[in-house]
Scaffold this motif. Structure first.
Motif, mmCIF file in Angstrom:
data_model
loop_
_atom_site.group_PDB
_atom_site.id
_atom_site.type_symbol
_atom_site.label_atom_id
_atom_site.label_comp_id
_atom_site.label_asym_id
_atom_site.label_seq_id
_atom_site.Cartn_x
_atom_site.Cartn_y
_atom_site.Cartn_z
ATOM 1 N N LEU A 38 -5.635 -8.941 -4.032
ATOM 2 C CA LEU A 38 -4.579 -9.008 -3.018
ATOM 3 C C LEU A 38 -4.145 -7.611 -2.568
ATOM 4 N N ILE A 39 -4.352 -6.620 -3.430
ATOM 5 C CA ILE A 39 -3.980 -5.243 -3.091
ATOM 6 C C ILE A 39 -4.835 -4.711 -1.945
ATOM 7 N N SER A 40 -6.024 -5.259 -1.769
ATOM 8 C CA SER A 40 -6.913 -4.769 -0.708
ATOM 9 C C SER A 40 -6.518 -5.289 0.675
ATOM 10 N N LEU A 41 -5.500 -6.146 0.732
ATOM 11 C CA LEU A 41 -5.056 -6.661 2.028
ATOM 12 C C LEU A 41 -4.349 -5.574 2.834
ATOM 13 N N ASP A 42 -4.491 -5.648 4.139
ATOM 14 C CA ASP A 42 -3.824 -4.720 5.046
ATOM 15 C C ASP A 42 -2.320 -4.719 4.769
ATOM 16 N N PRO A 43 -1.668 -3.554 4.862
ATOM 17 C CA PRO A 43 -0.215 -3.487 4.623
ATOM 18 C C PRO A 43 0.590 -4.476 5.474
ATOM 19 N N GLU A 44 0.146 -4.744 6.697
ATOM 20 C CA GLU A 44 0.855 -5.708 7.552
ATOM 21 C C GLU A 44 0.868 -7.099 6.897
ATOM 22 N N ILE A 45 -0.255 -7.474 6.295
ATOM 23 C CA ILE A 45 -0.356 -8.772 5.628
ATOM 24 C C ILE A 45 0.515 -8.769 4.368
ATOM 25 N N GLN A 46 0.450 -7.676 3.612
ATOM 26 C CA GLN A 46 1.271 -7.577 2.402
ATOM 27 C C GLN A 46 2.754 -7.648 2.746
ATOM 28 N N ASN A 47 3.163 -6.984 3.819
ATOM 29 C CA ASN A 47 4.568 -7.037 4.235
ATOM 30 C C ASN A 47 4.980 -8.456 4.598
ATOM 31 N N TYR A 48 4.086 -9.169 5.284
ATOM 32 C CA TYR A 48 4.368 -10.560 5.639
ATOM 33 C C TYR A 48 4.594 -11.380 4.368
ATOM 34 N N ILE A 49 3.708 -11.211 3.406
ATOM 35 C CA ILE A 49 3.800 -11.974 2.152
ATOM 36 C C ILE A 49 5.114 -11.653 1.440
ATOM 37 N N HIS A 50 5.447 -10.358 1.348
ATOM 38 C CA HIS A 50 6.697 -9.959 0.681
ATOM 39 C C HIS A 50 7.927 -10.523 1.383
ATOM 40 N N SER A 51 7.845 -10.736 2.703
ATOM 41 C CA SER A 51 9.013 -11.190 3.455
ATOM 42 C C SER A 51 9.083 -12.716 3.603
ATOM 43 N N MET A 52 8.128 -13.431 3.008
ATOM 44 C CA MET A 52 8.151 -14.892 3.113
ATOM 45 C C MET A 52 9.423 -15.426 2.450
ATOM 46 N N PRO A 53 10.144 -16.314 3.147
ATOM 47 C CA PRO A 53 11.398 -16.824 2.568
ATOM 48 C C PRO A 53 11.149 -17.810 1.434
ATOM 49 N N LYS A 54 12.152 -17.939 0.576
ATOM 50 C CA LYS A 54 12.088 -18.978 -0.454
ATOM 51 C C LYS A 54 12.036 -20.321 0.259
ATOM 52 N N SER A 55 11.361 -21.274 -0.366
ATOM 53 C CA SER A 55 11.189 -22.572 0.286
ATOM 54 C C SER A 55 11.061 -23.667 -0.768
ATOM 55 N N THR A 56 11.342 -24.889 -0.347
ATOM 56 C CA THR A 56 11.146 -26.030 -1.243
ATOM 57 C C THR A 56 9.794 -26.690 -0.989
ATOM 58 N N ARG A 57 9.117 -26.280 0.087
ATOM 59 C CA ARG A 57 7.815 -26.887 0.400
ATOM 60 C C ARG A 57 6.702 -25.869 0.181
ATOM 61 N N LYS A 58 5.496 -26.388 0.080
ATOM 62 C CA LYS A 58 4.342 -25.504 -0.088
ATOM 63 C C LYS A 58 4.100 -24.754 1.213
ATOM 64 N N HIS A 59 3.725 -23.505 1.076
ATOM 65 C CA HIS A 59 3.465 -22.668 2.236
ATOM 66 C C HIS A 59 1.967 -22.664 2.502
ATOM 67 N N GLN A 60 1.596 -22.528 3.766
ATOM 68 C CA GLN A 60 0.185 -22.503 4.141
ATOM 69 C C GLN A 60 -0.513 -21.252 3.614
ATOM 70 N N VAL A 61 0.217 -20.156 3.547
ATOM 71 C CA VAL A 61 -0.372 -18.910 3.058
ATOM 72 C C VAL A 61 -0.371 -18.964 1.534
ATOM 73 N N THR A 62 -1.558 -19.106 0.980
ATOM 74 C CA THR A 62 -1.715 -19.167 -0.471
ATOM 75 C C THR A 62 -2.683 -18.085 -0.915
ATOM 76 N N GLU A 63 -2.672 -17.813 -2.185
ATOM 77 C CA GLU A 63 -3.623 -16.834 -2.723
ATOM 78 C C GLU A 63 -5.046 -17.291 -2.427
ATOM 79 N N ARG A 64 -5.290 -18.578 -2.560
ATOM 80 C CA ARG A 64 -6.637 -19.106 -2.299
ATOM 81 C C ARG A 64 -7.030 -18.920 -0.831
ATOM 82 N N SER A 65 -6.075 -19.134 0.098
ATOM 83 C CA SER A 65 -6.398 -18.967 1.523
ATOM 84 C C SER A 65 -6.649 -17.499 1.869
ATOM 85 N N LEU A 66 -6.143 -16.594 1.029
ATOM 86 C CA LEU A 66 -6.314 -15.164 1.283
ATOM 87 C C LEU A 66 -7.586 -14.588 0.654
ATOM 88 N N ARG A 67 -8.169 -15.285 -0.305
ATOM 89 C CA ARG A 67 -9.362 -14.742 -0.990
ATOM 90 C C ARG A 67 -10.463 -14.303 -0.032
#
Length: 110
Positions: free
Chosen positions: A59-88
Protein backbone atom coordinates in the motif's frame (compact mmCIF):
# COMPACT_ATOMS: atom_id res chain seq x y z
CA UNK A 1 -47.20 -9.18 24.95
CA UNK A 2 -44.05 -9.78 22.93
CA UNK A 3 -41.42 -7.13 22.84
CA UNK A 4 -39.18 -6.92 19.87
CA UNK A 5 -35.52 -6.38 20.54
CA UNK A 6 -34.34 -3.57 18.32
CA UNK A 7 -31.04 -4.19 16.59
CA UNK A 8 -28.20 -2.46 18.37
CA UNK A 9 -27.12 0.64 16.56
CA UNK A 10 -23.98 0.12 14.51
CA UNK A 11 -21.01 2.20 15.52
CA UNK A 12 -19.19 3.88 12.61
CA UNK A 13 -15.71 2.45 12.17
CA UNK A 14 -12.56 3.60 10.45
CA UNK A 15 -12.36 1.86 7.06
CA UNK A 16 -10.19 -1.26 7.27
CA UNK A 17 -8.06 -0.10 4.33
CA UNK A 18 -7.16 3.07 6.26
CA UNK A 19 -6.08 0.99 9.25
CA UNK A 20 -3.98 -1.23 6.98
CA UNK A 21 -2.29 1.76 5.33
CA UNK A 22 -1.47 3.18 8.76
CA UNK A 23 -0.02 -0.22 9.72
CA UNK A 24 2.04 -0.35 6.50
CA UNK A 25 3.52 3.09 7.24
CA UNK A 26 4.31 2.00 10.80
CA UNK A 27 6.01 -1.18 9.54
CA UNK A 28 8.00 0.75 6.94
CA UNK A 29 9.27 2.94 9.77
CA UNK A 30 10.32 -0.15 11.74
CA UNK A 31 12.22 -1.49 8.73
CA UNK A 32 13.94 1.86 8.06
CA UNK A 33 14.90 2.32 11.71
CA UNK A 34 16.22 -1.26 11.82
CA UNK A 35 13.86 -2.09 14.73
CA UNK A 36 12.74 -4.95 12.51
CA UNK A 37 15.29 -6.53 10.23
CA UNK A 38 12.90 -8.00 7.66
CA UNK A 39 9.32 -8.51 6.59
CA UNK A 40 9.60 -12.00 8.07
CA UNK A 41 10.45 -10.36 11.42
CA UNK A 42 7.30 -8.21 11.18
CA UNK A 43 5.25 -11.28 10.22
CA UNK A 44 6.45 -13.12 13.33
CA UNK A 45 5.71 -10.10 15.56
CA UNK A 46 2.23 -9.63 14.12
CA UNK A 47 1.30 -13.31 13.80
CA UNK A 48 0.79 -12.96 10.05
CA UNK A 49 2.21 -14.73 7.04
CA UNK A 50 5.09 -13.06 5.19
CA UNK A 51 2.85 -12.91 2.11
CA UNK A 52 0.20 -10.96 4.04
CA UNK A 53 2.82 -8.52 5.35
CA UNK A 54 4.02 -8.02 1.76
CA UNK A 55 0.44 -7.34 0.60
CA UNK A 56 -0.11 -4.74 3.32
CA UNK A 57 3.29 -3.08 2.80
CA UNK A 58 2.51 -2.74 -0.91
CA UNK A 59 0.00 0.00 0.00
CA UNK A 60 3.00 2.30 0.53
CA UNK A 61 3.70 2.18 -3.21
CA UNK A 62 0.40 3.95 -3.93
CA UNK A 63 0.51 7.52 -5.22
CA UNK A 64 0.31 10.10 -2.39
CA UNK A 65 -3.03 11.34 -3.80
CA UNK A 66 -4.49 7.85 -3.30
CA UNK A 67 -2.97 7.54 0.17
CA UNK A 68 -4.43 10.92 1.15
CA UNK A 69 -7.85 9.79 -0.06
CA UNK A 70 -7.60 6.62 2.03
CA UNK A 71 -6.49 8.56 5.13
CA UNK A 72 -9.42 10.97 4.72
CA UNK A 73 -12.11 8.30 4.31
CA UNK A 74 -14.83 8.94 6.92
CA UNK A 75 -15.86 6.43 9.54
CA UNK A 76 -18.83 4.44 8.32
CA UNK A 77 -21.22 1.68 9.34
CA UNK A 78 -21.24 0.19 5.83
CA UNK A 79 -18.54 -1.48 3.80
CA UNK A 80 -16.61 0.86 1.56
CA UNK A 81 -15.87 0.09 -2.08
CA UNK A 82 -12.21 0.99 -1.63
CA UNK A 83 -10.66 -2.07 -0.02
CA UNK A 84 -7.14 -3.35 0.32
CA UNK A 85 -8.05 -6.12 -2.11
CA UNK A 86 -9.38 -3.62 -4.70
CA UNK A 87 -6.09 -1.72 -4.41
CA UNK A 88 -3.74 -4.70 -4.87
CA UNK A 89 -3.72 -4.52 -8.70
CA UNK A 90 -3.11 -0.76 -8.49
CA UNK A 91 -0.04 -1.26 -6.27
CA UNK A 92 1.53 -3.21 -9.15
CA UNK A 93 1.29 -0.25 -11.55
CA UNK A 94 4.62 1.56 -11.71
CA UNK A 95 3.41 4.81 -13.26
CA UNK A 96 1.77 7.06 -10.67
CA UNK A 97 -0.58 8.71 -13.18
CA UNK A 98 -1.79 5.27 -14.26
CA UNK A 99 -2.31 4.38 -10.59
CA UNK A 100 -4.52 7.44 -10.10
CA UNK A 101 -6.47 6.62 -13.28
CA UNK A 102 -7.04 3.02 -12.10
CA UNK A 103 -8.03 4.27 -8.64
CA UNK A 104 -10.63 6.60 -10.13
CA UNK A 105 -12.12 3.56 -11.88
CA UNK A 106 -12.48 1.86 -8.49
CA UNK A 107 -14.25 4.96 -7.17
CA UNK A 108 -16.64 5.03 -10.14
CA UNK A 109 -17.80 1.53 -9.25
CA UNK A 110 -19.03 2.71 -5.85
Amino acid sequence: PRFSNPKPQKIPKTPRVAELLRKAIEWQGLLESKDCTSQADIARREGLSRARVTQILSLISLDPEIQNYIHSMPKSTRKHQVTERSLRPITLIGDRREQVRAFREVLRRE
